[in-house]
Motif scaffolding. Structure first.
Motif, PDB file in Angstrom:
ATOM      1  N   GLY A 245       4.528  10.927   2.801  1.00 39.37           N
ATOM      2  CA  GLY A 245       3.524  11.347   3.769  1.00 39.37           C
ATOM      3  C   GLY A 245       3.105  10.142   4.576  1.00 39.37           C
ATOM      4  O   GLY A 245       3.664   9.047   4.420  1.00 39.37           O
ATOM      5  N   LYS A 246       2.130  10.283   5.408  1.00 37.51           N
ATOM      6  CA  LYS A 246       1.702   9.178   6.268  1.00 37.51           C
ATOM      7  C   LYS A 246       0.627   8.302   5.640  1.00 37.51           C
ATOM      8  O   LYS A 246       0.421   7.166   6.053  1.00 37.51           O
ATOM      9  N   ALA A 247      -0.085   8.814   4.648  1.00 38.66           N
ATOM     10  CA  ALA A 247      -1.196   8.074   4.049  1.00 38.66           C
ATOM     11  C   ALA A 247      -0.694   6.936   3.175  1.00 38.66           C
ATOM     12  O   ALA A 247       0.438   6.948   2.677  1.00 38.66           O
ATOM     13  N   ASP A 248      -1.558   5.928   2.953  1.00 38.11           N
ATOM     14  CA  ASP A 248      -1.253   4.906   1.955  1.00 38.11           C
ATOM     15  C   ASP A 248      -2.163   5.113   0.748  1.00 38.11           C
ATOM     16  O   ASP A 248      -2.956   6.060   0.712  1.00 38.11           O
ATOM     17  N   VAL A 249      -2.048   4.239  -0.255  1.00 41.67           N
ATOM     18  CA  VAL A 249      -2.810   4.465  -1.491  1.00 41.67           C
ATOM     19  C   VAL A 249      -4.315   4.309  -1.288  1.00 41.67           C
ATOM     20  O   VAL A 249      -5.109   4.891  -2.031  1.00 41.67           O
ATOM     21  N   ASN A 250      -4.728   3.527  -0.278  1.00 44.11           N
ATOM     22  CA  ASN A 250      -6.161   3.441   0.009  1.00 44.11           C
ATOM     23  C   ASN A 250      -6.687   4.775   0.529  1.00 44.11           C
ATOM     24  O   ASN A 250      -7.783   5.220   0.151  1.00 44.11           O
TER      25      ASN A 250
ATOM     26  N   THR B   5       0.791  -1.236   0.000  1.00 46.76           N
ATOM     27  CA  THR B   5       0.000   0.000   0.000  1.00 46.76           C
ATOM     28  C   THR B   5       0.819   1.278   0.000  1.00 46.76           C
ATOM     29  O   THR B   5       0.249   2.355  -0.110  1.00 46.76           O
ATOM     30  N   PHE B   6       2.156   1.180   0.140  1.00 48.53           N
ATOM     31  CA  PHE B   6       2.941   2.412   0.041  1.00 48.53           C
ATOM     32  C   PHE B   6       3.041   2.818  -1.428  1.00 48.53           C
ATOM     33  O   PHE B   6       2.779   2.023  -2.335  1.00 48.53           O
ATOM     34  N   TYR B   7       3.464   4.055  -1.670  1.00 49.07           N
ATOM     35  CA  TYR B   7       3.501   4.569  -3.041  1.00 49.07           C
ATOM     36  C   TYR B   7       4.898   4.363  -3.620  1.00 49.07           C
ATOM     37  O   TYR B   7       5.695   5.291  -3.724  1.00 49.07           O
ATOM     38  N   GLY B   8       5.161   3.107  -3.973  1.00 46.91           N
ATOM     39  CA  GLY B   8       6.422   2.751  -4.589  1.00 46.91           C
ATOM     40  C   GLY B   8       6.254   2.543  -6.081  1.00 46.91           C
ATOM     41  O   GLY B   8       5.339   3.073  -6.720  1.00 46.91           O
ATOM     42  N   THR B   9       7.143   1.730  -6.642  1.00 43.02           N
ATOM     43  CA  THR B   9       7.137   1.532  -8.092  1.00 43.02           C
ATOM     44  C   THR B   9       5.856   0.862  -8.563  1.00 43.02           C
ATOM     45  O   THR B   9       5.305   1.208  -9.618  1.00 43.02           O
ATOM     46  N   ALA B  10       5.355  -0.119  -7.808  1.00 45.42           N
ATOM     47  CA  ALA B  10       4.161  -0.852  -8.237  1.00 45.42           C
ATOM     48  C   ALA B  10       2.963   0.080  -8.383  1.00 45.42           C
ATOM     49  O   ALA B  10       2.272   0.084  -9.410  1.00 45.42           O
ATOM     50  N   ASN B  11       2.698   0.865  -7.355  1.00 42.56           N
ATOM     51  CA  ASN B  11       1.545   1.761  -7.431  1.00 42.56           C
ATOM     52  C   ASN B  11       1.791   2.927  -8.382  1.00 42.56           C
ATOM     53  O   ASN B  11       0.846   3.457  -8.982  1.00 42.56           O
ATOM     54  N   SER B  12       3.064   3.318  -8.556  1.00 47.07           N
ATOM     55  CA  SER B  12       3.380   4.306  -9.595  1.00 47.07           C
ATOM     56  C   SER B  12       3.080   3.741 -10.982  1.00 47.07           C
ATOM     57  O   SER B  12       2.631   4.467 -11.877  1.00 47.07           O
ATOM     58  N   ASN B  13       3.347   2.439 -11.181  1.00 42.44           N
ATOM     59  CA  ASN B  13       2.955   1.780 -12.437  1.00 42.44           C
ATOM     60  C   ASN B  13       1.474   2.002 -12.721  1.00 42.44           C
ATOM     61  O   ASN B  13       1.070   2.359 -13.838  1.00 42.44           O
ATOM     62  N   GLN B  14       0.662   1.726 -11.715  1.00 44.40           N
ATOM     63  CA  GLN B  14      -0.785   1.800 -11.913  1.00 44.40           C
ATOM     64  C   GLN B  14      -1.227   3.226 -12.206  1.00 44.40           C
ATOM     65  O   GLN B  14      -2.122   3.464 -13.030  1.00 44.40           O
ATOM     66  N   MET B  15      -0.577   4.181 -11.535  1.00 46.32           N
ATOM     67  CA  MET B  15      -0.868   5.583 -11.827  1.00 46.32           C
ATOM     68  C   MET B  15      -0.561   5.901 -13.287  1.00 46.32           C
ATOM     69  O   MET B  15      -1.366   6.538 -13.990  1.00 46.32           O
ATOM     70  N   MET B  16       0.600   5.457 -13.772  1.00 48.48           N
ATOM     71  CA  MET B  16       0.975   5.779 -15.154  1.00 48.48           C
ATOM     72  C   MET B  16       0.040   5.145 -16.176  1.00 48.48           C
ATOM     73  O   MET B  16      -0.244   5.743 -17.220  1.00 48.48           O
ATOM     74  N   MET B  17      -0.428   3.933 -15.892  1.00 50.23           N
ATOM     75  CA  MET B  17      -1.368   3.319 -16.832  1.00 50.23           C
ATOM     76  C   MET B  17      -2.652   4.136 -16.934  1.00 50.23           C
ATOM     77  O   MET B  17      -3.256   4.241 -18.010  1.00 50.23           O
ATOM     78  N   GLU B  18      -3.062   4.732 -15.822  1.00 50.41           N
ATOM     79  CA  GLU B  18      -4.230   5.626 -15.855  1.00 50.41           C
ATOM     80  C   GLU B  18      -3.903   6.902 -16.637  1.00 50.41           C
ATOM     81  O   GLU B  18      -4.699   7.356 -17.473  1.00 50.41           O
ATOM     82  N   MET B  19      -2.723   7.480 -16.366  1.00 47.47           N
ATOM     83  CA  MET B  19      -2.347   8.730 -17.018  1.00 47.47           C
ATOM     84  C   MET B  19      -2.187   8.561 -18.520  1.00 47.47           C
ATOM     85  O   MET B  19      -2.318   9.525 -19.279  1.00 47.47           O
TER      86      MET B  19
END
Length: 612
Positions: A346-351, A229-243
């Motif tokens: 920051g303190k938040a996770d992707v959820n 749930t942290f904002y690392g490479t995996a979740n950055s991947n998902q962001m880019m696919m949306e972008m």
């Protein structure tokens, strides 16, 4: 109707520069994929009867009937499913859902092939990490093998994590004449707070808690199916696919094993079937263009995304004939406001990020501020406005509605008019050591400028050993060299983060300079990474000696060794002993990848020719 905000002039200028720079390679790429298309005919129509019989011998009878028709499109699925890596375990059920929905809408689907999906979180700090970067290239080739049967009129790509999605996209773009939809699996539900996890790691590194406490903490964080749930490479991947419009809108951060996740996966199957039959979707190589790539870079900056994508994004852009470099990243970063604070920024996770407004909110803010290209093609049509909407289940049916007008939590996501900082989370570092990148979004201003002596290491284990011996209780810049793709496959050095953070917390000025990688989870310690050229290829990082004063200025992007120029130029780079990196855990099988790799700034790719 309000007048659209003009595109920011810097973004326009960078985009034009990329288009001009890419003209020869992009034109050649488009010519190749256009030549590969079978205009007005199904992909399998060129195959002989024996070939076709092999291709659907195992298919259910109803599918065989359709595959024999001359008008039924057939889609492939390429999946990174395995049941060990939490992010990919949910993919097990996706093929059946996709097949069922596509069939309802007049298309057949076959599982074309699988790709490996290794986890950097498991291999972190161990020998297997030296396979990690080039697993991306293996995945790209695995994708090509899966699609090589020339049976498919479009494809679904199922993958989530660090190297997997870039590898799938490189493979998809090598079959750029086919339409493509990327189907995410979503993050695991939130576990213990990220700062609590980080605190336990530090306490363990200081010997204040035992392994039992550390394991309990880690299991409380990584605890169920789904992406970390942290904002690392995996979740950055998902962001880019949306972008880049490769997902169905706003599907990146929906948890697995929920009705919404299943509904969105089924919607991808139904949508691609309808879009192909109605000729309403472009081939992926045509769809992804220079503006799409720029949008992906914008997303990285606006959300504080992973530094790994200074290589992966470059690599998949090149797979489409588009040439970007770190100057482009740096210039875009200078104008894109930071709109999200997600751990480690920051303190938040992707959820929490998704609940506060998520990518739909961020994309709308960027579009309305003229900080993103709106006139691009996506899997759902022309224009990025579809990605400013969120999916809802209304009476059992999917429905997309506008993102919230205001942030649900301005500690997590903010409007463009009130950003966390006026510029993005990434900066180019350059000087007499070479060129590298730093993720500054998590580094506080008081830690961004350091002048301190170097301590040179050739292995991250030596850094940890020096820490354990108490030899690092001082101001210093750790120089970890011979960590580039040619040397040892460019492993992540994230295991250094707790120890360097401890020293910083004790009041010492510390920084890291390396030709290796950190991850998207790199945090508050300043680190100039991906130094290019790497030491093994004559990069100046190999000239640094212990005791040399280094000025590390992340505010101005300057990184220099303060040594007399004549002496510096006369220095030679020592020959490293890399024999310990050559064998074990399959590393001998990757020797060819290492020997062929391009530089980090050109994507660290082992592919030559048109990809170089």
């Amino acid at each position: 109707m309000s007048t659209p905000t003009p595109l920011h002039p810097t973004l326009d200028a960078v985009t034009r520069r990329i288009i001009e720079r890419s003209q020869p390679t992009r034109s050649a790429y488009l010519a190749r994929i256009r030549a590969a298309r079978h205009q007005g005919r199904l992909e399998r129509s060129q195959l002989g009867c024996t070939n076709l019989a092999h291709a659907f011998a195992a298919a259910p009878e109803a599918i065989k009937i359709e595959l024999k028709q001359e008008k039924t499109p057939n889609f492939g699925i390429v999946s990174a499913y395995n049941d060990m890596v939490s992010a990919h375990q949910p993919l097990q059920d996706f093929p059946a859902w996709i097949k069922e929905e596509a069939f309802k809408h007049g298309a057949t689907v076959q599982f074309a092939g699988g790709t490996p999906a290794m986890c950097d979180g498991i291999t972190q700090g161990y020998e297997g990490m030296e396979l990690s970067l080039f697993s991306r290239d293996v995945i790209a080739m695995s994708t090509a093998v899966a699609l090589s049967h020339q049976m498919f009129d479009a494809a679904f790509y199922l993958g989530v994590c660090d190297k997997i999605v870039p590898g799938l996209l490189i493979g998809a773009l090598s079959f750029g004449h086919l339409p493509a939809v990327f189907v995410p699996a979503g993050p695991m539900t939130s576990g213990i707070a990220n700062d609590a996890k980080a605190k336990t790691r530090q306490l363990f590194a200081e010997g204040k808690v035992g392994r039992d406490a550390l394991l309990e903490s880690e299991m409380g964080s990584y605890h169920s199916p789904g992406t970390c749930t942290f904002y690392g490479t995996a979740n950055s991947n998902q962001m880019m696919m949306e972008m880049m419009g490769l997902h169905m809108p706003n599907t990146a951060f929906v948890n697995p094993n929920t009705p919404m996740r299943e509904a969105l996966t089924r919607a991808a199957g139904a949508h691609l079937a309808q879009a192909v039959k109605n000729d309403a979707i472009l081939p992926v190589g045509e769809m992804i263009d220079e503006k799409s790539i720029v949008n992906a870079i914008v997303g990285l900056m606006a959300t504080g995304g992973s530094t790994n994508h200074t290589m992966h994004l470059v690599a998949f852009a090149r797979a489409a004939g588009i040439i970007v470099n770190w100057d482009d990243f740096d210039e875009i970063s200078s104008i894109i406001p930071l709109l999200a604070r997600v751990y480690p920024n920051g303190k938040a996770d992707v959820n929490h990020f998704a609940a506060a407004g998520g990518l739909a909110f961020v994309i709308r803010e960027l579009l309305d501020a003229g900080l993103m290209h709106e006139d691009v093609n996506t899997v759902v049509g022309h224009g990025m406005r579809a990605y400013t909407k969120e999916p809802f289940m209304i009476n059992g049916k999917l429905e997309w509605r506008d993102a919230p007008a205001v942030s649900g939590d301005e500690d997590v996501v903010r409007p463009a008019a009130n950003p966390f900082s006026p510029d993005g989370g990434l900066r180019l570092m350059k000087g007499n050591i070479g060129r590298g990148v730093i993720k500054v979004s998590a580094v506080t201003p008081d830690h961004r400028i350091i002048e301190a002596p170097a301590i040179v290491f050739d292995d991250q284990k030596d850094v940890l050993a020096a820490f354990d011996r108490g030899e690092l209780e001082r101001d210093f810049v750790a120089v970890v060299r011979f960590q580039g793709p040619r040397a040892n496959g460019m492993p992540e050095l994230h295991k250094l983060t707790p120890q360097l953070s401890i020293l910083q917390g004790r009041g010492f000025k510390v920084a890291l300079v390396t030709d290796g990688r950190m991850s998207g989870a790199s945090g508050k310690v300043p680190a100039s990474i991906h130094m290019s050229p790497e030491a093994l290829l004559g990069g100046a990082i190999g000239k640094i000696r212990t005791g040399d004063m280094i000025r590390f200025d992340a505010e101005n992007g300057e990184l220099n060794v303060l040594v007399d120029e004549a002496e510096w130029n006369a220095r030679e780079i020592p020959s490293p002993d890399l024999s310990k990196n050559a064998h074990g855990v399959g590393r001998e099988l990757f020797a060819g990848f290492r020997s062929l790799s391009s530089s980090a700034e050109t994507g660290a790719m082992s592919f030559g020719g048109d990809f170089a």
